[in-house]
Design a protein around this motif. Structure first.
Motif, PDB file in Angstrom:
ATOM      1  N   GLY A 192       0.798  -1.233   0.000  1.00 43.11           N
ATOM      2  CA  GLY A 192       0.000   0.000   0.000  1.00 43.11           C
ATOM      3  C   GLY A 192       0.823   1.272   0.000  1.00 43.11           C
ATOM      4  N   GLY A 193       2.102   1.144  -0.241  1.00 43.62           N
ATOM      5  CA  GLY A 193       2.962   2.327  -0.208  1.00 43.62           C
ATOM      6  C   GLY A 193       2.620   3.336  -1.293  1.00 43.62           C
ATOM      7  N   TYR A 194       2.829   4.597  -0.975  1.00 44.60           N
ATOM      8  CA  TYR A 194       2.615   5.759  -1.847  1.00 44.60           C
ATOM      9  C   TYR A 194       1.161   5.985  -2.234  1.00 44.60           C
ATOM     10  CZ  TYR A 194       7.610   6.554  -1.927  1.00 44.60           C
ATOM     11  OH  TYR A 194       8.880   6.836  -1.550  1.00 44.60           O
ATOM     12  N   ALA A 195       0.231   5.203  -1.628  1.00 39.58           N
ATOM     13  CA  ALA A 195      -1.188   5.473  -1.860  1.00 39.58           C
ATOM     14  C   ALA A 195      -1.569   6.821  -1.256  1.00 39.58           C
ATOM     15  CB  ALA A 195      -2.045   4.368  -1.247  1.00 39.58           C
ATOM     16  N   ALA A 196      -0.932   7.169  -0.137  1.00 40.19           N
ATOM     17  CA  ALA A 196      -1.269   8.424   0.524  1.00 40.19           C
ATOM     18  C   ALA A 196      -0.861   9.614  -0.331  1.00 40.19           C
ATOM     19  CB  ALA A 196      -0.586   8.499   1.896  1.00 40.19           C
ATOM     20  N   VAL A 197       0.318   9.505  -1.010  1.00 43.48           N
ATOM     21  CA  VAL A 197       0.749  10.600  -1.884  1.00 43.48           C
ATOM     22  C   VAL A 197      -0.254  10.777  -3.006  1.00 43.48           C
ATOM     23  CG1 VAL A 197       2.457  11.195  -3.640  1.00 43.48           C
ATOM     24  CG2 VAL A 197       3.212  10.538  -1.359  1.00 43.48           C
ATOM     25  N   GLY A 241       5.673  11.096   3.658  1.00 37.19           N
ATOM     26  CA  GLY A 241       5.305  12.224   4.521  1.00 37.19           C
ATOM     27  C   GLY A 241       5.917  13.525   4.039  1.00 37.19           C
ATOM     28  N   VAL A 242       7.160  13.454   3.585  1.00 31.76           N
ATOM     29  CA  VAL A 242       7.849  14.657   3.100  1.00 31.76           C
ATOM     30  C   VAL A 242       7.148  15.202   1.857  1.00 31.76           C
ATOM     31  CG1 VAL A 242      10.003  15.550   2.110  1.00 31.76           C
ATOM     32  CG2 VAL A 242      10.092  13.969   4.045  1.00 31.76           C
ATOM     33  N   ILE A 243       6.803  14.311   0.943  1.00 34.29           N
ATOM     34  CA  ILE A 243       6.158  14.765  -0.299  1.00 34.29           C
ATOM     35  C   ILE A 243       4.841  15.472   0.030  1.00 34.29           C
ATOM     36  CG2 ILE A 243       5.147  14.039  -2.508  1.00 34.29           C
ATOM     37  CD1 ILE A 243       7.056  11.561  -2.362  1.00 34.29           C
ATOM     38  N   ILE A 244       4.068  14.860   0.925  1.00 29.96           N
ATOM     39  CA  ILE A 244       2.768  15.448   1.260  1.00 29.96           C
ATOM     40  C   ILE A 244       2.953  16.796   1.958  1.00 29.96           C
ATOM     41  CG2 ILE A 244       0.656  15.127   2.616  1.00 29.96           C
ATOM     42  CD1 ILE A 244       1.146  12.031   2.170  1.00 29.96           C
ATOM     43  N   THR A 281       7.412  12.358  13.105  1.00 27.09           N
ATOM     44  CA  THR A 281       6.274  13.230  12.800  1.00 27.09           C
ATOM     45  C   THR A 281       5.856  13.034  11.346  1.00 27.09           C
ATOM     46  OG1 THR A 281       7.419  14.833  14.214  1.00 27.09           O
ATOM     47  CG2 THR A 281       5.436  15.588  13.088  1.00 27.09           C
ATOM     48  N   LEU A 282       6.858  13.052  10.444  1.00 28.17           N
ATOM     49  CA  LEU A 282       6.559  12.918   9.015  1.00 28.17           C
ATOM     50  C   LEU A 282       5.994  11.544   8.686  1.00 28.17           C
ATOM     51  CD1 LEU A 282       9.701  14.816   7.759  1.00 28.17           C
ATOM     52  CD2 LEU A 282       7.328  15.491   7.305  1.00 28.17           C
ATOM     53  N   ALA A 283       6.446  10.518   9.431  1.00 28.33           N
ATOM     54  CA  ALA A 283       5.953   9.165   9.177  1.00 28.33           C
ATOM     55  C   ALA A 283       4.467   9.040   9.501  1.00 28.33           C
ATOM     56  CB  ALA A 283       6.764   8.155   9.985  1.00 28.33           C
ATOM     57  N   CYS A 284       3.965   9.902  10.369  1.00 28.73           N
ATOM     58  CA  CYS A 284       2.529   9.856  10.717  1.00 28.73           C
ATOM     59  C   CYS A 284       1.652  10.393   9.585  1.00 28.73           C
ATOM     60  CB  CYS A 284       2.256  10.701  11.965  1.00 28.73           C
ATOM     61  SG  CYS A 284       3.013  10.066  13.465  1.00 28.73           S
ATOM     62  N   ILE A 285       2.232  11.261   8.757  1.00 23.90           N
ATOM     63  CA  ILE A 285       1.421  11.986   7.770  1.00 23.90           C
ATOM     64  C   ILE A 285       0.672  11.074   6.800  1.00 23.90           C
ATOM     65  CG2 ILE A 285       1.490  13.732   5.918  1.00 23.90           C
ATOM     66  CD1 ILE A 285       1.976  14.887   8.736  1.00 23.90           C
TER      67      ILE A 285
END
Ligand SMILES: Cc1cc2nc3c(=O)[nH]c(=O)nc-3n(C[C@H](O)[C@H](O)[C@H](O)COP(=O)(O)O)c2cc1C
Ligand code: SF4
Ligand code: SF4
Ligand code: FES
Lengths: 381, 441
Positions: free
Chosen positions: B46-51, B125-128, B231-235
């Motif tokens: 499921g990686g990069y689904a959030a981006v 997280g950084v990208i978002i 923190t970024l990993a939570c995003i």
């Protein structure tokens, strides 16, 4: 825009953009400082200027805290006084305290503050630094044991002179002021302007030529303008027994208290025995004879007498004379040249060591007295 | 030498993550998978689904989501993340994200685990975050000693470029983001955000004057969003599962999952991902297997070495920003150092103070000289050369330094000594009177 603040119960106005320290200073309220210097960007390093500001958690440094509407400030509350004493005790716990023989006695902000706050010794004893003296630089002596790491010198070197020869090396208690790539001061890019010496609040940086020459209260200060160049820096000569023992920049319109290596350290010519104090002319000019080709030729005894001086002297020798004689010779020569070869046979080159007024007069002299446009200035070469 | 990882409480795969069954891990869900650091593994789960989802939203929507999630910074200060995003000026021509992987706080070892084993989660997280605040450049700052971490960061970033998650026109949205890795040179103070920015600029790692905050004037003078990597990993999880899910975990002022690094005298030290608000007792006795050798608990440092220690009778405190504050300590980085009855508190205070005295940048007087004098005072007491006055001297130093320094380091470095003396004064007195330790036999 102005803002209203209350300092020690006194209502004052400040300009927006001012710090609390600047606002207080403007109305004559004294807040002690060590690392702050009006000509340098604030650093907030020493923590001596801390004041109590209502609604702020800790004590705040006046030198960096912006003056904003409605601040209620107390500059000498018991809490503030305790904190200043604490900081001073820490500073002198790693300080030689050899004020009796220290060059800076009487000219040391740390000493003044210890006096003002009654800090005689420190409750917090421990390791003291024992750095070797760096006397490599011909003009500046570095005694790191007296450094309080205010970093004024670092900022003066980078912000006033633009050289960045000085920086802080290592961390924490082992941090110290260093030069170049952490070598001797002499081997760094130092240009000897001495701005660091001028701003150093302690005896850590000291002008070498002034060592042992006198205390601040033993000198008479005479303001003058530097004779080296046309910038016209205002200088303050420190004089003891009719000798210049130190020179500092004074606050003049051209230099605002700063000066270069020549103005600050190049003063030994003043009392030098080789210094030329009276005009001199070549003997052949004084004697009114034709310029001899041979530099070795002796003066002929034209009048038939015996002139011992003339016999042993050379036509090319410099002979001391008075100003009128010397200037008359120059004027006569110029006049003869102009009259025989025309004004454009003469050119005038003025100097950056002259003032604007002097250069203006040379311009007049070339164009109106001699009648030529051949005038130039060494700064254009 | 004991080479069996099990006996140190580490899992077989070398990871320090030891999650309990009872709580669904989110930040550490991938960590025990084989090749967890690889982009293929990340994508397969499921990686990069959030981006992908985030890039369909507006910046304001994302900032609002992070605000509603209640996420607070995991780097130590606990500042609300969404509020920080909102501080980044909209109109600036160029903005940066700075990713803090310096992790210097003694007792803390969670960031290292994240970057070594799941770096893509952070990149996401950084990208978002960059998209939300309008940044086009992200700089990673990583502790110089994290050799594997550096390698993993570089590889992960390269792979993310290859898959079109970084670089120009990310996923065809027109959003551009470049990212690179920079190694620190081993200074604790460079974890402080403004010292980190100085270091990134190639300068000496001294903290900067605040305000202006990095959100206004940050890296190279431009607005910069600085975050810890946890923190970024939570995003990505907040974006995928929704801010309400995140805010549903934890207490009133402390939301979401948190990785607690547990070290010291417990049977199973390691990183535990648990909900904020869990009590210290549960972490120590249920998850970390209690005190080694069945000994008595003496003290706990709850949030990394710079947070005040708590005593054994205080461990029912929930691990949350507000409750720890009320108990006289801080959540800090959530690094729990457990000290049992065999621990000498004088030595503990001395050793931690030595660390901080070594690590102050030396810019301001109280921290530079005060930390050294505090260490020397504790050292005297520890060596049996102290006087009763020294205890008060140490407290005076601690109180004197606290609150008057340039950066928070001064206030932090006095905590071990002050809390040790306040809680265990008798031990200090014993050292002075008997010239030996009351604990060591
Ligand atoms: C002395 C000192 C050291 C710090 N070290 C770190 C560190 O190693 N890693 C980190 O993420 N934050 C560290 N911080 C906190 C950062 O200054 C900053 O608050 C944090 O990176 C912001 O990210 P966050 O909002 O995600 O927590 C430190 C702070 C101080 C005062
Ligand atoms: S040498 Fe002088 S000016 Fe420079 S940091 Fe030390 S005390 Fe300050
Ligand atoms: S408090 Fe310590 S670390 Fe922070 S600026 Fe001052 S000396 Fe440096
Ligand atoms: S004068 Fe303000 S901190 Fe030094």
């Amino acid at each position: 825009m102005t803002v209203n603040l209350t300092i020690n119960g006194q209502k004052i106005q400040a300009e927006t953009g001012q710090t609390v320290l600047q606002a207080a200073r403007a109305v004559g309220i004294h807040i002690p400082v060590l690392c702050e210097h009006p000509a340098l960007p604030p650093d907030g390093a020493c923590r001596i200027c801390l004041v109590e500001i209502e609604k702020q958690r800790g004590l705040q440094p006046a030198c960096t805290f912006p003056a904003t509407e409605g601040l209620v400030i107390s500059t000498h509350s018991p809490r503030v006084m305790d904190s200043r004493k604490f900081t001073l005790e820490l500073l002198i716990s790693d300080h030689p305290l050899d004020c009796m023989t220290c060059e800076a006695t009487g000219d040391c902000t740390l000493q003044d503050l210890a006096y003002e706050y009654g800090v005689k010794d420190s409750r917090y004893q421990g390791k003291q630094h024992n750095y070797p003296l760096d006397a490599s630089n011909p003009f500046i002596q570095v005694e790191r044991n007296k450094c309080i790491l205010c970093r004024r010198c670092v900022r003066a070197c980078s912000h006033i002179n633009g050289v960045e020869a000085i920086s802080v090396f290592y961390r924490g208690f082992n941090a110290y002021i260093g030069f170049g790539a952490d070598g001797r001061m002499q081997d760094s890019s130092c240009e000897f302007c001495g701005s660091c010496v001028a701003v150093c609040p302690t005896g850590a940086l000291w002008p070498k030529m002034s060592i042992g020459k006198g205390r601040p209260w033993q000198v008479e200060k005479v303001d003058t303008i530097c004779s080296y160049c046309g910038v016209g820096c205002k200088l303050s000569l420190h004089i003891r027994d009719n000798q210049i023992i130190r020179v500092e920049g004074a606050n003049g319109p051209a230099n605002h208290g700063w000066t270069c290596v020549k103005g600050r350290f190049g003063y030994d010519y003043v009392h030098h025995p080789d210094r030329v104090l009276t005009p001199r002319v070549r003997r052949y000019l004084l004697e009114g004879v034709k310029k001899p080709e041979n530099r070795e030729s002796r003066i002929e005894n034209s009048k038939g007498g015996t002139n011992l001086d003339s016999l042993v002297s050379n036509f090319w020798d410099w002979v001391e004379t008075d100003w009128d004689t010397a200037l008359n010779i120059v004027a006569e020569k110029l006049r003869t040249k102009r009259d025989t070869h025309g004004p454009d046979s003469i050119g005038v080159l003025t100097s950056a060591k002259c003032t604007n007024e002097e250069n203006y007069l040379m311009n007049k002299f070339a164009r109106q007295v001699i009648g030529t446009n051949n005038i130039d200035h060494c700064a254009r070469l | 030498m004991n080479t069996n990882p099990q006996s140190f409480g580490y899992a077989q795969d070398g990871s320090t993550i030891r999650n309990p069954q009872s709580f669904e891990p989110v930040l550490t869900r991938n960590i025990h998978r084989p090749d967890s650091e690889k982009i293929a593994t990340y994508l397969a789960h499921g990686g990069y689904a959030a981006v992908k989802l985030a890039l369909t939203k507006t910046a304001d929507e994302l900032i609002d989501m992070v605000k509603r999630s209640g996420l607070r910074g995991r780097g130590g200060a606990g500042f609300p993340a969404g509020v920080k995003w909102g501080f980044i000026p909209k109109d600036a021509a160029q903005k940066f994200v700075a990713v803090n992987t310096d992790e210097g706080e003694p007792g803390t070892f969670k960031d290292r685990e994240i970057v070594e084993r799941d770096p893509h989660q952070v990149i996401e997280g950084v990208i978002i975050a960059a998209y939300a605040v309008g940044a086009s450049r992200a700089y990673v700052y990583i502790r110089g000693e994290f050799f594997l971490g550096v390698k993993r960061w570089i590889k992960a970033i390269a792979d993310a470029y290859e898959h079109g998650f970084l670089g120009e026109n990310i996923l065809g949205t027109g959003f551009n983001l470049d990212m690179s890795v920079h190694r620190g040179a081993g200074a604790y103070i460079c974890g402080e955000e403004t010292a980190m920015l100085e270091s990134l600029e190639g300068k000496r790692g001294n903290p900067r004057l605040k305000p202006p905050y990095p959100a206004q004037i940050g890296l190279f003078g431009l607005p910069t969003l600085v975050h810890n990597i946890e923190t970024l990993a939570c995003i990505p999880h907040i974006i995928l599962r929704g801010p309400e899910w995140f805010a549903g975990i934890g207490t009133a002022e402390s939301r979401g999952p948190k990785i607690f690094s547990v070290s010291g005298h417990v049977n199973r030290p390691g990183n535990y991902e648990l909900p904020l608000g869990i009590t210290l007792r549960e972490i120590i006795y249920e998850h970390s297997g209690g005190i080694r050798g069945g000994r008595e608990l003496k003290a706990v440092i709850p949030g990394g070495a710079s947070t005040p220690m708590l005593t054994a009778d205080q461990i029912d405190v929930p691990m949350a920003y507000e409750t720890l504050k009320a108990a006289g300590s801080e959540l800090g980085t959530g690094a729990i150092v457990v000290l049992d009855e065999t621990t000498c508190m004088v030595e503990t205070a001395r050793r931690l103070t030595k660390f901080f005295a070594h690590e102050t940048c030396g810019r301001c007087t109280p921290c530079r000289i005060g930390s050294q004098r505090l260490y020397e005072t504790l050292d005297r007491i520890e060596r049996g050369q102290g006087t009763m006055d020294d205890i008060d001297r140490a407290l005076e130093l601690a109180d004197g330094i606290d609150g008057i320094t340039f950066c928070p380091m001064g206030a932090m470095l006095v905590n071990p000594a002050r809390s040790a003396i306040n809680h265990f004064r008798a031990e200090f007195e014993y050292h002075i009177q008997n010239k030996r330790c009351s604990v060591k036999i």
